[in-house]
Every structure is written in C-alpha cells, then in structure tokens.
Scaffold this active site. Structure first.
Site, PDB file in Angstrom:
ATOM      1  N   HIS A 121       0.958  -1.084  -0.174  1.00 48.22           N
ATOM      2  CA  HIS A 121       0.008   0.068  -0.087  1.00 48.22           C
ATOM      3  C   HIS A 121       1.000   1.111  -0.015  1.00 48.22           C
ATOM      4  O   HIS A 121       2.039   1.111   0.533  1.00 48.22           O
ATOM      5  CB  HIS A 121      -0.917  -0.019   1.192  1.00 48.22           C
ATOM      6  CG  HIS A 121      -0.348  -0.189   2.448  1.00 48.22           C
ATOM      7  ND1 HIS A 121       0.058  -1.425   2.917  1.00 48.22           N
ATOM      8  CD2 HIS A 121      -0.022   0.614   3.327  1.00 48.22           C
ATOM      9  CE1 HIS A 121       0.757  -1.436   4.081  1.00 48.22           C
ATOM     10  NE2 HIS A 121       0.715  -0.092   4.372  1.00 48.22           N
ATOM     11  N   CYS A 158       1.370   2.205  11.959  1.00 42.40           N
ATOM     12  CA  CYS A 158       2.347   2.228  10.801  1.00 42.40           C
ATOM     13  C   CYS A 158       2.424   3.422  10.114  1.00 42.40           C
ATOM     14  O   CYS A 158       1.622   4.302  10.329  1.00 42.40           O
ATOM     15  CB  CYS A 158       1.859   1.090  10.054  1.00 42.40           C
ATOM     16  SG  CYS A 158       0.566   1.334   8.922  1.00 42.40           S
TER      17      CYS A 158
END
Length: 668
Positions: A66, A190
């Site tokens: 991603h 993250c």
C-alpha cells in the site's frame, strides 16, 4: 462515493512475475489503466518505497502492499491472485492473495475507513477462503464489497470467527479460572496508517481472547483512532507497542512494563508479544516506559536491546551531543583567526597568550583592537573545543546509564584528553564509565543506601574506577593509536592528498550520519584546534563531501520530479537547506527507501567532492556550518566548485539508476 474496486482492477490466476515488485508493478499499472492514477512511475515509486521499508506479507498467504501518492486520483483497491504465489516476506511462505491499496495524499476519512475495514476482514479465515474459491473477477468484487458493507452480499464471517475458541491443546496456556485475568493495553501504528495498524490490532485482540487475557488496543491510524482511556492504561499489567512510528503521547504509559516491536510483528507473532510483555511485568528489572518518553525518544533507558546495539546507540548519542561543542568552539576559533589575520597576515607570528597578558579591553596599549578581539575569540573557542572529548565521553555514558553516567563520563573524558588519547580515549572512557554506572544501578540495596547511589556513590565509584583505568592502563596505548593516525594523516597531505580526499569523501557520504560518517568527522576535528593547514584542509573536505548527499537528492527531485512521490519531493525541498547547512542526515529519507540506488550515488559524488577539495587545498578553520562558513574558508571558489561537482554527479547518477529501475518495472 465511487467503488473502491472494480472487475478491471482484479488479476486472477496469472503469472505476475517472480518478485513482489513485479506484482506491485502490474497492480500499479492496472490502477493507471483504470483511470484512477495519472502517472505509473510516480505511483510505482511510492509503492516500491513503502514496500522497501517493511515486508507487507502476513501469515495465511496474504499481502497488502500500500502507499499514498499524489498520482492517485481516488482511493483504489486492486487485487491479484497470482499463479504461482509470490513471496512478500511472510514467514509462512508466499502470498496468493494480494491487495494493493492506492490512496491519494488527501484521501477522505470515509474511504480510508473502508480500506481499513477490508484489512481487518482479511484476518477472517472464511473471507479469505471465499476469495480463493472465487471463479471470476466479478465474484471477487462482490465479496470485497460485501466485506466492506457497500454491496448486496454481506461478509459471512463474524468477528468472533477470527478468534477460534481455545482448544484442549491451548487450554494449558489459559490462566486458571480462579486467577485474576491479566489486563494488557496495546498501541498499533504504521507509517501509512491504513492496513497494518488495524490488522495488528485485531491479531493482538484475537490472540489475547484465545489465551484468556483482557486486551484493549489503541489504533493510531489514518481512518480514526480507537483511543485508550487513562483508566485502561493505569489498570493494565503490561503494554504492547506494535509500531513502526513514534507512539503519540507516550508519556501516558510512563512506568508500565512494556515490549516494543515493528507493527508487522503484531500481525505475525501476537502471542509471542503478549507473552513477552507479561514476562517484562513479572521481571522486577524488566523494561519500563520512561517518564520522558513523550517525544518518542529512548523509552527504556539503558534496559533496552542487545549490548552491541546499546553501545552503538550510546556512541551515536555522545557524538550528537558533542557536535554543538565542536561547532560553537570551532567557529569562534575560526572567527578569531579572521580578526587576527586583519592585523597579522602570517598567523604563525601571533602569540595569543602574550596578547591577552599584555592588553585588556580598557588598555590595549600597542595591540590593535582586531588582534586583541581575535585572541579573545580564539581563546573562548579553544575552551569549547577543549570540552569536545569530555562531552563525548559524558554523553556516551549517559546513553548507557542515563544521568548517573554524566559526571563520571566527563571525568573519564578529561583524563583521556590529559593523556593525549583524543577522541578514541573519549569513546573508550565514555563506554567504560557508562557500563560501570549501569552495573552499579542494577544493585539491590536498602532504601536508605539506594537514595545515595545516583548522587554520591555511583559518580564517586565510577569516576574512580574509570579514571584510574584510563590514566594507568588505557591512556598510553590509545595515545599511541592517535599519534599513529595523526602521522598517517600528515603523510597523506602531500602527493596522496587526492586519495585521502576520496577516502574521506566516500566515508562522509556512505551512511549519512552513521558510524562511518561520524568516524571521518571525528578524524577531521581531532587536530583542528592546532590551526595547522593540513587539518583545516581535511576539515574542508569532510564538510564539502558531507553536504553532497542531501543536495544531490534535492537536485534529483528537481530535475525529474515525476520519478518521485509527493513526500519525496517535499523531502527534496527540505534537503536544499539541510545540505547547505552540512546536515548529511537530510538524505536519510531517500536512502532508507531506496538504498541500492541512493548510497552508491552519494558515495561517488562525495568521493569526487572530497578529492577536488583536497586537490585544490581548500581549508576551513571552522568544523561546521556548511555553506554559511564559506567566508572563513581558504579558496572559497573551489569550495563551491567541489560542492557543485559532487552534487551534480550524485544527482545525475541517482536519476539514471532510478529511471532504469522504473522502466524495467513498467515493462515487466
């Protein structure tokens, strides 16, 4: 709200290449072909940079690469079921279900929440089984929309299905019913904050439920946070940080036993992290969150990590605290030389002590005021440079033992300076003082005696042992090593000056503020206070080559902006100022994302800049400041020429390497 995924964004049962980057390139191209991104190179570069930082494969044959990119026009989900499966770094094998999340820089919360919902759905075995059994792209789209709650078909799996009941085999792991249930709190985060943040949260929740523990999670992500209350934190037996970025408001957890790992470990090994956190809680000497950890700095003090890593971090801490002493003292000395040179062009004829002994501010006598001011500045600066080694040792000891190590470190460093052991002696003395102070801090003593340890006993005993060791045993051999290094330096200042410039330039540009860079810098500053021309030439070569990496990254992002994502272009803008100020760390965001191309490029440019500087006899009496101290340098035109040459070579080389990589991925 447009659909996140459509049939033309699904690649089923195709050979998509041998590596994860081959698969990412195919998925990125699908996003561009679907009209959801404007530039393949920019989108792929963002995805490649994110994947290079952390593996996105998770247990169960799943991967979720991603990224965010300005090239993406609307939040998009592309899916691949490759045949054969491709490794994305998961421990249990390659991935056969790959979801590529492409989010624009300004994605709205509604879309981000849907993407996070999908990531959590992938933790459910029934959902992933349905994806593997689907026979068409349309069926995949229907299943995904069902999981997101935007289609007609809802996800079949309930959240509870992802946390199977504890079996007889795991019953032994579950605490006895009569025992108080252990309470754990966790934080997951993250860099992108879309997928791994929420998957780690669910993995930890499911593992705790299976083991019979009460676990609450705070997700610090992009699609809304689940925040812990202070009451939850206060009641917790232990804390888990599954994070790849700094924890926000970390001071809320001060004093709590904790374990910390990258966010991906929270997905891969949730039970192990829970066990480790509870083990820290049961260990009286286990890691505790420091009270001053809100800034994201060292959270466990000297109790964290293996000894090799702890010593390395301590040395880097010492160097970072030492540099202001060197910069301030060195620039003052340099200004003193400038003022003295106004009156006496041949500085070898200047006796600073004699000037200060014969004149005062109110009675200069025969001494010119510029000569007097120069002598004062040079003297003040010399005091600053004289503190370089003691400060280095003190803050190395601080890095190992916290505050009780500072005073013994200063004393050990001062002894190292007295016996001519130089910065090597400072490093050894600081490590020695830090280890001794740390060892004394681990002793179990009565409270009345323990209260005296950090203020009286630890500084006294540590200073005595470390000082005697430096003075009687270690000082002489370290001084011999320093003398040998200095002699080698002097011998290379003639015909081997170009070679020395190449070596120092390559060292400065190799690890961007790391140990190799710092070794070259310390080597250059070691003899600077003497005022010898050779040492000033070495200093100039080190400064010039250290400026090259960030300036080269800034120039590269300016020359070929489409090769870089929005974040990289912003980092490139900041790198202009960082490079001009001799802050090599300005290139770290690029090196961490693309080390195979960035590091060779910066080494070549740095080596060229260092060689030009040494060959042209550029000299700097100041140890820091970058372009801002060029007025103090000897041969300023060649100073600029060396910087420009190294920057251009590095930037062009990096652009070529990055362009080749982007083209090869696009054609794969």
């Amino acid at each position: 709200m447009s659909d996140l995924i459509t049939a033309d964004l699904v690649l089923l049962d195709e050979n998509l290449g041998e590596t994860r980057f081959d698969v990412i390139a195919k998925l990125a191209q699908a996003v561009v072909n679907a009209g959801r991104a404007t530039d393949f190179e920019q989108l792929y570069a963002a995805a490649e940079a994110r994947e290079s930082k952390t593996d996105t494969g998770i247990p169960g044959g799943i991967a979720i690469p991603h990224c965010r990119s300005a090239a993406v026009t609307e939040p998009t989900l592309a899916m691949a079921r490759p045949n054969p499966a491709v490794s994305f770094g998961a421990k249990d094998g390659p991935a056969d279900l790959i979801f590529f999340i492409a989010a624009p820089d300004g994605a709205d919360q509604a879309h981000l929440k849907l993407l996070s919902t999908l990531a959590r759905s992938l933790m459910k075995k029934s959902f992933t089984a349905s994806l593997r059994e689907a026979s068409s792209a349309e069926e995949i789209v229907e299943l995904v929309n069902g999981a997101l709650g935007v289609g007609e078909k809802k996800a079949e799996a309930k959240p509870a299905e992802a946390a199977p009941a504890a079996s007889a085999a795991s019953a032994q792991e579950t605490p006895a019913a009569s025992a108080p249930v252990k309470k754990i709190v966790a934080v997951t985060a993250c860099p992108t904050g879309i997928a791994h943040t929420y998957m780690a949260a669910d993995a930890l929740k499911y593992a705790a439920e299976e083991l019979g523990y009460d676990l609450k999670v705070e997700t610090q992500g992009s699609s809304g946070n689940e925040k812990l209350t202070q009451a939850d934190i206060d009641a917790a037996d232990a804390v888990i940080f599954a994070v790849s970025v700094n924890v926000r408001e970390r001071n809320r957890f001060a004093g709590k036993p904790f374990v910390e790992s990258p966010v991906k470990r929270g997905i891969d090994e949730p039970k192990e992290m829970i066990a480790e956190a509870l083990a820290e809680a049961e260990n009286p000497n286990g890691a505790r969150v420091a009270a001053a950890a809100s800034s994201g700095e060292d959270s466990a003090g000297a109790t964290e990590g293996a000894w090799g890593s702890r010593i390395y971090k301590a040395v880097m801490t010492g160097i970072s605290y030492m540099i202001p002493f060197v910069a301030a003292g060195g620039i003052l000395v340099a200004l003193g030389f400038v003022f003295e040179a106004i009156t006496v062009p041949n500085l070898g004829d200047v006796n600073t002590k004699a000037i200060l002994d014969s004149a005062t501010l109110f009675n200069l006598g025969d001494v010119h005021w510029t000569l007097y001011l120069g002598a004062v500045l040079q003297t003040i600066g010399s005091f600053g440079l004289g503190l370089m080694v003691p400060a280095l040792a003190a803050y190395i000891a601080y890095g190992l033992a916290q505050r009780p190590g500072i005073a013994p470190g200063f004393i050990a460093g001062s002894v190292a300076l007295a016996v001519n052991a130089g910065f090597l002696g400072g490093i050894v003395g600081g490590i020695l003082a830090g280890l001794i102070a740390y060892a004394l801090g681990t002793l179990k003593l009565p409270r009345w005696l323990g209260s005296m340890m950090p203020v009286v006993i630890t500084p006294l005993v540590t200073s005595l042992v470390a000082g005697l060791a430096m003075y009687l045993l270690l000082g002489a051999p370290l001084a011999w090593v320093m003398t040998t290094l200095q002699d080698w330096l002097t011998s290379m200042s003639g015909g081997s000056a170009l070679l020395l410039g190449l070596i120092l330039g390559a060292m400065m540009a190799s690890d961007l503020g790391g140990p190799i860079n710092k070794a070259a810098y310390l080597f250059a500053t070691a003899g600077l206070s003497s005022g010898a021309t050779v040492n000033q030439e070495i200093m100039a070569a080190v400064i010039i080559s250290g400026m090259v990496p960030p300036l080269a990254m800034a120039l590269a992002t300016t020359l070929r902006p489409k090769l870089f994502n929005e974040n990289e272009r912003e980092n490139g803008k900041a790198a202009w100022l960082l490079g001009a100020s001799f802050i090599s760390e300005g290139a770290i965001p690029f090196a961490s994302a693309d080390p195979a191309r960035v590091i060779p490029s910066t080494i070549v440019g740095g080596a060229i800049a260092g060689a030009i500087s040494m060959g042209a006899h550029v000299a700097s009496p100041a140890p820091h400041g970058g372009i801002w101290i060029i007025g103090l340098a000897q041969n300023p035109l060649m100073f600029l020429a060396a910087v420009v040459a190294g920057t251009v070579v590095s930037a062009l080389l990096y652009v070529v390497l990055k362009s080749m990589g982007a083209r090869s991925k696009a054609s794969a």
